[in-house]
Design a protein around this motif. Sequence first.
Motif, mmCIF file in Angstrom:
data_model
loop_
_atom_site.group_PDB
_atom_site.id
_atom_site.type_symbol
_atom_site.label_atom_id
_atom_site.label_comp_id
_atom_site.label_asym_id
_atom_site.label_seq_id
_atom_site.Cartn_x
_atom_site.Cartn_y
_atom_site.Cartn_z
ATOM 1 N N GLY A 101 16.845 31.988 90.127
ATOM 2 C CA GLY A 101 15.757 31.827 89.172
ATOM 3 C C GLY A 101 15.500 30.438 88.649
ATOM 4 N N SER A 102 16.189 29.409 89.174
ATOM 5 C CA SER A 102 16.094 28.084 88.562
ATOM 6 C C SER A 102 16.086 27.001 89.635
ATOM 7 C CB SER A 102 17.282 27.865 87.617
ATOM 8 O OG SER A 102 17.309 26.538 87.135
ATOM 9 N N PRO A 103 15.480 25.844 89.348
ATOM 10 C CA PRO A 103 15.542 24.718 90.297
ATOM 11 C C PRO A 103 16.871 23.986 90.263
ATOM 12 C CG PRO A 103 14.263 24.080 88.376
ATOM 13 C CD PRO A 103 14.562 25.553 88.223
ATOM 14 N N ILE A 104 17.760 24.334 89.346
ATOM 15 C CA ILE A 104 19.081 23.704 89.265
ATOM 16 C C ILE A 104 20.159 24.779 89.161
ATOM 17 C CG2 ILE A 104 18.100 21.683 88.096
ATOM 18 C CD1 ILE A 104 19.525 22.651 85.521
ATOM 19 N N ALA A 105 21.412 24.344 89.357
ATOM 20 C CA ALA A 105 22.557 25.237 89.144
ATOM 21 C C ALA A 105 23.573 24.572 88.226
ATOM 22 C CB ALA A 105 23.203 25.604 90.473
ATOM 23 N N GLY A 106 23.110 23.614 87.425
ATOM 24 C CA GLY A 106 24.001 22.959 86.482
ATOM 25 C C GLY A 106 23.667 21.490 86.321
ATOM 26 N N HIS A 107 24.513 20.794 85.535
ATOM 27 C CA HIS A 107 24.191 19.421 85.155
ATOM 28 C C HIS A 107 25.407 18.740 84.539
ATOM 29 C CE1 HIS A 107 24.141 20.912 81.036
ATOM 30 N NE2 HIS A 107 23.438 21.928 81.492
ATOM 31 N N LEU A 108 25.260 17.453 84.346
ATOM 32 C CA LEU A 108 26.266 16.654 83.655
ATOM 33 C C LEU A 108 26.368 17.081 82.192
ATOM 34 C CD1 LEU A 108 27.909 13.955 84.363
ATOM 35 C CD2 LEU A 108 26.114 12.792 83.070
ATOM 36 N N VAL A 109 27.550 16.903 81.608
ATOM 37 C CA VAL A 109 27.724 17.182 80.183
ATOM 38 C C VAL A 109 28.716 16.177 79.619
ATOM 39 C CG1 VAL A 109 29.670 18.801 80.409
ATOM 40 C CG2 VAL A 109 28.040 19.089 78.523
ATOM 41 N N GLY A 110 28.596 15.911 78.319
ATOM 42 C CA GLY A 110 29.513 14.944 77.705
ATOM 43 C C GLY A 110 29.192 14.706 76.254
ATOM 44 N N ALA A 150 17.983 13.262 89.601
ATOM 45 C CA ALA A 150 18.536 14.321 90.443
ATOM 46 C C ALA A 150 20.041 14.220 90.566
ATOM 47 C CB ALA A 150 17.907 14.273 91.836
ATOM 48 N N GLN A 151 20.590 13.029 90.450
ATOM 49 C CA GLN A 151 22.026 12.837 90.647
ATOM 50 C C GLN A 151 22.861 13.400 89.504
ATOM 51 O OE1 GLN A 151 22.813 12.012 93.608
ATOM 52 N NE2 GLN A 151 20.704 11.473 94.130
ATOM 53 N N TRP A 152 22.227 13.717 88.397
ATOM 54 C CA TRP A 152 22.949 14.252 87.244
ATOM 55 C C TRP A 152 22.769 15.757 87.118
ATOM 56 C CZ3 TRP A 152 26.129 10.659 86.627
ATOM 57 C CH2 TRP A 152 25.740 9.324 86.754
ATOM 58 N N TYR A 153 22.249 16.373 88.207
ATOM 59 C CA TYR A 153 22.049 17.821 88.250
ATOM 60 C C TYR A 153 22.658 18.390 89.527
ATOM 61 C CZ TYR A 153 18.782 17.240 84.405
ATOM 62 O OH TYR A 153 18.238 16.946 83.193
ATOM 63 N N ILE A 154 22.955 19.670 89.494
ATOM 64 C CA ILE A 154 23.339 20.412 90.695
ATOM 65 C C ILE A 154 22.044 20.990 91.239
ATOM 66 C CG2 ILE A 154 24.756 22.292 91.607
ATOM 67 C CD1 ILE A 154 26.570 21.908 89.117
ATOM 68 N N THR A 155 21.468 20.305 92.199
ATOM 69 C CA THR A 155 20.102 20.601 92.613
ATOM 70 C C THR A 155 19.825 19.958 93.965
ATOM 71 O OG1 THR A 155 17.800 20.582 91.811
ATOM 72 C CG2 THR A 155 19.061 18.551 91.533
ATOM 73 N N PRO A 156 18.826 20.422 94.701
ATOM 74 C CA PRO A 156 18.456 19.736 95.935
ATOM 75 C C PRO A 156 18.150 18.263 95.670
ATOM 76 C CG PRO A 156 17.380 21.868 95.831
ATOM 77 C CD PRO A 156 18.029 21.660 94.500
ATOM 78 N N GLY A 157 18.607 17.411 96.572
ATOM 79 C CA GLY A 157 18.397 15.979 96.409
ATOM 80 C C GLY A 157 19.515 15.260 95.699
ATOM 81 N N SER A 158 20.451 16.007 95.120
ATOM 82 C CA SER A 158 21.614 15.408 94.447
ATOM 83 C C SER A 158 22.685 15.179 95.506
ATOM 84 C CB SER A 158 22.113 16.338 93.337
ATOM 85 O OG SER A 158 23.202 15.771 92.656
ATOM 86 N N ASP A 159 22.631 14.007 96.155
ATOM 87 C CA ASP A 159 23.411 13.801 97.363
ATOM 88 C C ASP A 159 24.666 12.961 97.181
ATOM 89 O OD1 ASP A 159 22.189 11.389 96.881
ATOM 90 O OD2 ASP A 159 21.008 11.353 98.719
ATOM 91 N N LYS A 160 25.053 12.684 95.942
ATOM 92 C CA LYS A 160 26.305 11.963 95.692
ATOM 93 C C LYS A 160 27.436 12.951 95.445
ATOM 94 C CE LYS A 160 24.171 7.891 93.562
ATOM 95 N NZ LYS A 160 24.124 7.059 92.335
ATOM 96 N N PRO A 161 28.678 12.584 95.770
ATOM 97 C CA PRO A 161 29.801 13.468 95.426
ATOM 98 C C PRO A 161 29.837 13.727 93.916
ATOM 99 C CG PRO A 161 30.513 11.736 96.930
ATOM 100 C CD PRO A 161 29.123 11.381 96.495
#
Length: 234
Positions: free
Chosen positions: A165-174, A186-197
């Motif tokens: 149901g969502s374009p993401i599956a999570g994100h950075l937190v702190g 995109a790199q701070w989300y669990i989402t398509p295009g987030s291609d860094k470890p």
Amino acid sequence: MEVFEKGPEDARVERLLDAQDKAAQLFEEIERRAMIRPGVGEKALSDEIRDLAADLLGVTWHWHRRIVRAGENTLLPFKEHPPDRVIAADDIAFLDLGPIFEEWEADFGRTFVLGDDPAKEAVREALPRVWQAGRDYFRQHPDVTGAELYDHVVGLGRAEGFDWGSPIAGHLVGEFPHKKIVGDGAQWYITPGSDKPMRRNDGRGRPCHWILEVHLVDRPRAFGGFYEQLLDLS
């Protein structure tokens, strides 16, 4: 006995876990008081939760808007603003809350079923299974990227018989506000295009910590459910 002083990262992890523990306490109290009930509107319930969080835990700020969704509104991702809906007697509802505790962010989500509809209960019961399987995959793949984890948890949801149901599956937190960290969004989300470890350092040289969120939907029956908490810390 030798005593070791906590380093900055140990203290940071402790604060994030403490924030999550407090968020869990808030959810437990919401459930204990049966606040998610027939006849109350989503907005009114959100305001009641705001007041409870302030009275119970001293919360004066939430880093993202409080999400209270019921019925067909549970199909919609975070960014949507559906019309206010009154919770019905045999309903499904979820909460997605981001309370801040002493400048530390929590992000916690759970789903609640009123009545005994087995289809709604099936969504609620599948959510923690998918979340745990997603965490297991993260732990088993040290170099996993956000895009890879997203694809995996979407597949897990489909294997349970649900759409995502969502374009993401999570994100950075702190620390609040984490979004001030410089970088491609995109790199701070669990989402398509987030291609860094995902296991990497943030812009200040500290380990990234993540929220994993699961949003499953049963489109034919027009409802869904949501579940989230810290991914990499426990």
